[in-house]
Structures are given as structure tokens and as C-alpha cells.
Design a protein around this motif. Structure first.
Motif, PDB file in Angstrom:
ATOM      1  N   SER A 266     -59.414 -10.311 -69.290  1.00 17.45           N
ATOM      2  CA  SER A 266     -59.640 -11.738 -69.031  1.00 17.45           C
ATOM      3  C   SER A 266     -58.694 -12.562 -69.880  1.00 17.45           C
ATOM      4  CB  SER A 266     -61.087 -12.124 -69.361  1.00 17.45           C
ATOM      5  OG  SER A 266     -61.315 -12.041 -70.760  1.00 17.45           O
ATOM      6  N   LEU A 267     -58.557 -13.824 -69.524  1.00 19.46           N
ATOM      7  CA  LEU A 267     -57.711 -14.733 -70.299  1.00 19.46           C
ATOM      8  C   LEU A 267     -58.301 -14.957 -71.690  1.00 19.46           C
ATOM      9  CD1 LEU A 267     -55.160 -16.496 -70.147  1.00 19.46           C
ATOM     10  CD2 LEU A 267     -56.610 -18.373 -69.330  1.00 19.46           C
ATOM     11  N   ALA A 268     -59.616 -15.034 -71.779  1.00 15.64           N
ATOM     12  CA  ALA A 268     -60.255 -15.205 -73.094  1.00 15.64           C
ATOM     13  C   ALA A 268     -59.951 -14.019 -74.000  1.00 15.64           C
ATOM     14  CB  ALA A 268     -61.765 -15.379 -72.924  1.00 15.64           C
ATOM     15  N   ASP A 269     -59.964 -12.815 -73.440  1.00 18.15           N
ATOM     16  CA  ASP A 269     -59.635 -11.634 -74.242  1.00 18.15           C
ATOM     17  C   ASP A 269     -58.170 -11.666 -74.678  1.00 18.15           C
ATOM     18  OD1 ASP A 269     -62.173 -10.680 -74.080  1.00 18.15           O
ATOM     19  OD2 ASP A 269     -61.707  -8.935 -72.839  1.00 18.15           O
ATOM     20  N   ALA A 270     -57.286 -12.108 -73.806  1.00 10.96           N
ATOM     21  CA  ALA A 270     -55.869 -12.207 -74.178  1.00 10.96           C
ATOM     22  C   ALA A 270     -55.693 -13.153 -75.364  1.00 10.96           C
ATOM     23  CB  ALA A 270     -55.046 -12.689 -72.992  1.00 10.96           C
ATOM     24  N   ASP A 271     -56.434 -14.259 -75.359  1.00 13.86           N
ATOM     25  CA  ASP A 271     -56.354 -15.209 -76.468  1.00 13.86           C
ATOM     26  C   ASP A 271     -56.928 -14.608 -77.758  1.00 13.86           C
ATOM     27  OD1 ASP A 271     -55.066 -17.190 -75.033  1.00 13.86           O
ATOM     28  OD2 ASP A 271     -56.926 -18.147 -74.388  1.00 13.86           O
TER      29      ASP A 271
ATOM     30  N   LEU B  39     -54.148 -12.369 -79.222  1.00 17.45           N
ATOM     31  CA  LEU B  39     -53.065 -13.115 -79.873  1.00 17.45           C
ATOM     32  C   LEU B  39     -53.531 -13.708 -81.198  1.00 17.45           C
ATOM     33  CD1 LEU B  39     -51.449 -14.902 -76.792  1.00 17.45           C
ATOM     34  CD2 LEU B  39     -50.520 -12.992 -78.110  1.00 17.45           C
ATOM     35  N   ALA B  40     -54.785 -14.129 -81.242  1.00 15.62           N
ATOM     36  CA  ALA B  40     -55.319 -14.696 -82.479  1.00 15.62           C
ATOM     37  C   ALA B  40     -55.459 -13.639 -83.570  1.00 15.62           C
ATOM     38  CB  ALA B  40     -56.675 -15.359 -82.215  1.00 15.62           C
ATOM     39  N   ALA B  41     -55.690 -12.385 -83.167  1.00 14.54           N
ATOM     40  CA  ALA B  41     -55.883 -11.311 -84.142  1.00 14.54           C
ATOM     41  C   ALA B  41     -54.585 -10.844 -84.775  1.00 14.54           C
ATOM     42  CB  ALA B  41     -56.581 -10.123 -83.476  1.00 14.54           C
ATOM     43  N   VAL B  42     -53.471 -11.043 -84.071  1.00 14.75           N
ATOM     44  CA  VAL B  42     -52.181 -10.549 -84.548  1.00 14.75           C
ATOM     45  C   VAL B  42     -51.580 -11.547 -85.525  1.00 14.75           C
ATOM     46  CG1 VAL B  42     -49.841  -9.930 -83.861  1.00 14.75           C
ATOM     47  CG2 VAL B  42     -51.788  -9.220 -82.456  1.00 14.75           C
ATOM     48  N   ASP B  43     -51.130 -11.049 -86.662  1.00 12.57           N
ATOM     49  CA  ASP B  43     -50.515 -11.909 -87.672  1.00 12.57           C
ATOM     50  C   ASP B  43     -49.016 -11.657 -87.678  1.00 12.57           C
ATOM     51  OD1 ASP B  43     -50.001 -13.603 -89.756  1.00 12.57           O
ATOM     52  OD2 ASP B  43     -50.949 -12.368 -91.292  1.00 12.57           O
ATOM     53  N   ASP B  44     -48.543 -10.792 -88.589  1.00  5.75           N
ATOM     54  CA  ASP B  44     -47.115 -10.499 -88.632  1.00  5.75           C
ATOM     55  C   ASP B  44     -46.786  -9.124 -88.071  1.00  5.75           C
ATOM     56  OD1 ASP B  44     -48.295  -9.062 -90.644  1.00  5.75           O
ATOM     57  OD2 ASP B  44     -46.911  -9.703 -92.226  1.00  5.75           O
TER      58      ASP B  44
ATOM     59  N   SER C 161     -42.738  -7.096 -72.072  1.00  5.02           N
ATOM     60  CA  SER C 161     -43.272  -6.495 -73.300  1.00  5.02           C
ATOM     61  C   SER C 161     -43.871  -7.528 -74.243  1.00  5.02           C
ATOM     62  CB  SER C 161     -42.166  -5.729 -74.037  1.00  5.02           C
ATOM     63  OG  SER C 161     -41.621  -4.712 -73.235  1.00  5.02           O
ATOM     64  N   ASP C 162     -43.566  -8.793 -74.035  1.00  7.25           N
ATOM     65  CA  ASP C 162     -43.950  -9.881 -74.925  1.00  7.25           C
ATOM     66  C   ASP C 162     -45.385 -10.323 -74.626  1.00  7.25           C
ATOM     67  OD1 ASP C 162     -44.249 -12.158 -76.422  1.00  7.25           O
ATOM     68  OD2 ASP C 162     -42.701 -13.312 -75.384  1.00  7.25           O
ATOM     69  N   PRO C 163     -46.318 -10.187 -75.573  1.00  6.26           N
ATOM     70  CA  PRO C 163     -47.701 -10.583 -75.285  1.00  6.26           C
ATOM     71  C   PRO C 163     -47.860 -12.071 -74.979  1.00  6.26           C
ATOM     72  CG  PRO C 163     -47.419 -10.032 -77.606  1.00  6.26           C
ATOM     73  CD  PRO C 163     -46.168  -9.614 -76.912  1.00  6.26           C
TER      74      PRO C 163
ATOM     75  N   PHE D 191     -60.325  -3.761 -79.571  1.00  4.87           N
ATOM     76  CA  PHE D 191     -59.437  -2.728 -80.108  1.00  4.87           C
ATOM     77  C   PHE D 191     -58.344  -3.362 -80.964  1.00  4.87           C
ATOM     78  CE2 PHE D 191     -55.674  -0.039 -79.961  1.00  4.87           C
ATOM     79  CZ  PHE D 191     -56.185   1.214 -80.266  1.00  4.87           C
ATOM     80  N   VAL D 192     -57.703  -4.392 -80.450  1.00 10.08           N
ATOM     81  CA  VAL D 192     -56.630  -5.055 -81.202  1.00 10.08           C
ATOM     82  C   VAL D 192     -57.189  -5.666 -82.487  1.00 10.08           C
ATOM     83  CG1 VAL D 192     -55.013  -6.999 -81.166  1.00 10.08           C
ATOM     84  CG2 VAL D 192     -55.152  -5.439 -79.212  1.00 10.08           C
ATOM     85  N   GLU D 193     -58.369  -6.265 -82.410  1.00  6.27           N
ATOM     86  CA  GLU D 193     -58.965  -6.856 -83.608  1.00  6.27           C
ATOM     87  C   GLU D 193     -59.247  -5.797 -84.670  1.00  6.27           C
ATOM     88  OE1 GLU D 193     -61.242 -10.622 -81.425  1.00  6.27           O
ATOM     89  OE2 GLU D 193     -62.261  -8.684 -81.641  1.00  6.27           O
ATOM     90  N   ARG D 194     -59.703  -4.634 -84.265  1.00  2.00           N
ATOM     91  CA  ARG D 194     -59.980  -3.567 -85.227  1.00  2.00           C
ATOM     92  C   ARG D 194     -58.695  -3.016 -85.840  1.00  2.00           C
ATOM     93  NH1 ARG D 194     -63.538   0.832 -82.340  1.00  2.00           N
ATOM     94  NH2 ARG D 194     -63.575   1.725 -84.452  1.00  2.00           N
ATOM     95  N   VAL D 195     -57.674  -2.825 -85.013  1.00  2.00           N
ATOM     96  CA  VAL D 195     -56.432  -2.245 -85.517  1.00  2.00           C
ATOM     97  C   VAL D 195     -55.731  -3.194 -86.478  1.00  2.00           C
ATOM     98  CG1 VAL D 195     -54.117  -1.480 -84.865  1.00  2.00           C
ATOM     99  CG2 VAL D 195     -56.097  -0.708 -83.549  1.00  2.00           C
ATOM    100  N   THR D 196     -55.687  -4.479 -86.143  1.00  2.00           N
ATOM    101  CA  THR D 196     -54.960  -5.431 -86.988  1.00  2.00           C
ATOM    102  C   THR D 196     -55.689  -5.721 -88.299  1.00  2.00           C
ATOM    103  OG1 THR D 196     -55.942  -7.258 -85.721  1.00  2.00           O
ATOM    104  CG2 THR D 196     -53.731  -6.533 -85.092  1.00  2.00           C
ATOM    105  N   ALA D 197     -56.920  -5.256 -88.427  1.00  2.00           N
ATOM    106  CA  ALA D 197     -57.607  -5.362 -89.714  1.00  2.00           C
ATOM    107  C   ALA D 197     -57.068  -4.358 -90.722  1.00  2.00           C
ATOM    108  CB  ALA D 197     -59.112  -5.146 -89.523  1.00  2.00           C
ATOM    109  N   HIS D 198     -56.265  -3.408 -90.246  1.00  2.00           N
ATOM    110  CA  HIS D 198     -55.634  -2.413 -91.108  1.00  2.00           C
ATOM    111  C   HIS D 198     -54.174  -2.809 -91.357  1.00  2.00           C
ATOM    112  CE1 HIS D 198     -58.891   0.668 -90.847  1.00  2.00           C
ATOM    113  NE2 HIS D 198     -59.170  -0.035 -89.755  1.00  2.00           N
ATOM    114  N   ASP D 199     -53.571  -2.192 -92.322  1.00  2.00           N
ATOM    115  CA  ASP D 199     -52.187  -2.501 -92.700  1.00  2.00           C
ATOM    116  C   ASP D 199     -51.234  -1.670 -91.843  1.00  2.00           C
ATOM    117  OD1 ASP D 199     -49.925  -3.396 -93.944  1.00  2.00           O
ATOM    118  OD2 ASP D 199     -50.129  -2.064 -95.682  1.00  2.00           O
TER     119      ASP D 199
END
Length: 343
Positions: free
Chosen positions: A108-113, A116-121, A314-316, A87-95
Motif C-alpha cells: 500500500s502507499l501507506a506502507d511505502a511511506d 521511507l520514513a524508517a530509512v535514514d542514511d 531501483s530508487d524507492p 521488515f524495513v523498520e526492523r532491519v533499519t533499527a540495526h547498524d
């Protein structure tokens, strides 16, 4: 400045409340809702449409189509736990400017990583509903102020009378169901916050899965720290749901320090403190919270308006560290042995 808000995927019932917060905030407008798999939802897109008085053109069955058509600034998502990362990967592909995901951060921890990798600014916030409870902030203030000395033990008991509705994804282990994922995150997240970020060195856990069921209805996790043990218990076997009628035993926290203790489990007493100087104990009324902590939407607007990074629960990045406890607990329960905290 006004912010356009979309609510997407109603697998967690909390999304309906989150959208009402967006409806009521003077700086936000709900411009669309989307539910891709309504058969798995414990919330209700139909209820949201009625609450928000949305037109048919604002209701979608595909996330990408919704985001393309509505051009939101903020996306508030509540997919089931197993789908948080995609879900996060799909959303962050949009502006977009900001994204909030419902607790727990991930399955899972792998999903959490992955998240975080999908989020930019983008502003990225994890929504723990207890974050908007003044009791939690009062405890953190008392502990960080040194009133009870250094924390040596936290006991947590949390749960409900069964995840609603019966037969939902909450009862499917592969979808991120079970009382452990439902509630261990609360105990681990807020105890870590109370401890100033200190993590355990070792975790031992057990899960109880009733006969004929796919996932746990109870779990117990023991965390070993440098100076002691803490325990987190979760259950779906309470007689009543705590938000309706307070069950017995009561849910809550006991925090034991070198010079005192704090309890949130006494009926009708939100916070009780005992210290070496006041061994009889005393009641502390919860602090009035700043406006930004009124609810999730108020917090998102505050962070966007001020350029403030999320903090605490609140901090990922903080939640990713706590996810290490949950990951280790699940592995420990599966293997039947205590394990060093995973990296």
C-alpha cells in the motif's frame, strides 16, 4: 572492500537467486540466512543453505537474532508483500549499510511511506528483476533519445500461469496477493520510467476474482494522462509460464509515441521500432549493460563503493510515486469507479 550479506525471509522465491548472486560476487560474502515463517515461503532456506554451503550457525529463525549475530553490511529481504514495511523498520533499527527489498515496494502507499520514513542514511534499493534485463534499458534509451517522439500510450500485458505454489500467500488478499500486486507494479513502474516520470491524472481499474477465491486472477488498469490513455493488464491465466515457454498472447510492452512506436511482444524479436522515416520497422538488439546492472548484488556493491544513489526503478522514492498508481487502481477496483491519482 568486502561486504557481509544476509538474506532474510523467503516468501518471494527470488531470494534464492539473489543469494546466489551474492555468493558469486567477488566483493560479497553471505554470512547468514533467516526464514521466520517457512510455511509461507515460496523460496527455500534449505536450498539456500545447500547452494551457499552454510553452517548451522549461519541459519536463523528470528530476524533480529540473525542481524545481531552476523553483523551484516547488506540485508536482502523478500518477505511477503504485506510485511515489507515492518521488515524495513526492523532491519533499519540495526547498524547496516544497505538494504534491498523485493518487488513490489509495498502492499500500500501507506506502507511505502512507512518504509521511507524508517530509512535514514542506509542505501535502500527496490529489486525489480526486470531492471537487470537489457531490453528495459534499451527501450528507455530509445525513448529518452527522442526516436519515437513524445510518449502518448503504453500497453502492458504481464503475468504467468498461476502464482506458485498453489495455496501460498500469493492467493491471500490481506497478505498482498493477487495478480494486480504481482504484475501491475511492473507495468506501472517501467512505463513511468519510459515516460521520464510522468504520472497519470486519473486511474480506472477492474479486478476479476474467481468464485471461491480470495484475490484477483486478472486485472485491467486504464490510466489517463494529459495526452492520452495507457492500459496495463495482469493475469495468472497464461497457458505457460513465460520464463519456461512463451505463451500467447505474449507478455511485454507496446510504447506509442508521436513519431513512432516500440514493441517487445514479437516472438524472437526483443525490440522492434517503427518510425515515420522507417514505417516498415526495424529490429534493435538489446544494449550491453554496464557491470553495475548485471544483477541486484552488483548494483548494491556499485552504489556502496561509489556513494551513488539508486536511480530509476531501483530508487524507492521513484517507486513510491509509482505506488500511487497501484494504490489508486486497487481503490478504483474496490469502488467500481475511476479515481483521481491519490497523493
Amino acid at each position: 572492500m568486502g561486504y557481509r550479506v544476509v538474506g532474510a525471509n523467503f516468501d518471494q522465491m527470488h531470494l534464492n537467486r539473489n543469494l546466489r548472486w551474492a555468493r558469486d560476487h567477488p566483493s560479497t560474502e553471505v554470512v547468514g540466512v533467516c526464514d521466520e515463517e517457512p510455511d509461507t515461503s515460496t523460496g527455500s532456506v534449505d536450498e539456500a543453505v545447500a547452494d551457499l554451503d552454510l553452517s548451522d550457525e549461519s541459519v536463523f529463525a528470528d530476524l533480529d537474532a540473525c542481524l545481531d549475530a552476523t553483523d551484516p553490511d547488506i540485508v536482502v529481504g523478500a518477505p511477503r508483500n504485506s510485511l515489507h514495511a515492518p521488515f524495513v523498520e526492523r532491519v533499519t533499527a540495526h547498524d547496516i549499510a544497505a538494504l534491498a527489498i523485493e518487488k513490489p515496494m509495498a502492499a500500500s502507499l501507506a506502507d511505502a511511506d512507512r518504509m521511507l520514513a524508517a530509512v535514514d542514511d542506509e542505501l535502500f534499493v527496490v529489486n525489480w528483476p526486470a531492471t537487470w534485463n537489457p531490453v528495459m534499458h534499451t527501450i528507455e534509451r530509445i525513448v529518452s533519445g527522442g526516436t519515437i517522439g513524445a510518449v502518448r500510450e503504453v500497453q502492458y500485458y504481464g503475468g504467468n500461469a498461476g502464482a506458485p505454489p498453489a495455496g501460498s500467500w500469493f492467493y491471500e488478499d490481506d497478505e498482498g496477493g493477487g495478480s494486480m500486486l504481482d504484475y501491475l507494479g511492473y507495468g506501472a513502474t517501467f512505463s513511468t520510467w519510459f515516460r521520464g516520470g510522468e504520472l497519470p491524472e486519473r486511474v480506472t481499474a477492474e479486478r476479476f476474482i474467481p468464485e471461491g477465491r480470495d484475490t484477483d486472477f486478472q486485472s485491467t488498469t486504464v490510466c489517463r494522462y494529459d495526452e492520452g490513455l495507457s492500459t496495463f493488464q495482469t493475469t495468472w491465466r497464461m497457458l505457460t509460464n513465460p520464463w519456461e515457454t512463451e505463451p500467447q498472447p505474449m507478455k511485454g510492452y507496446e510504447i506509442v509515441g508521436t513519431e513512432g512506436a516500440i514493441s517487445t511482444r514479437e516472438r524472437d524479436v526483443p525490440v522492434r521500432v517503427t518510425t515515420e522515416e522507417r514505417t516498415e520497422g526495424y529490429v534493435v538488439d538489446p544494449d550491453a549493460l554496464p557491470d553495475r546492472y548485471e544483477n541486484l548484488v552488483a548494483y548494491l556493491v556499485h552504489c556502496l563503493d561509489t556513494g551513488t544513489e539508486p536511480e530509476g526503478p531501483s530508487d524507492p522514492a521513484f517507486c513510491r510515486e509509482v505506488q500511487r498508481i497501484i494504490e489508486t487502481a486497487r481503490r478504483s477496483a474496490d469502488r467500481g469507479e475511476g479515481l483521481a491519482l491519490v497523493e
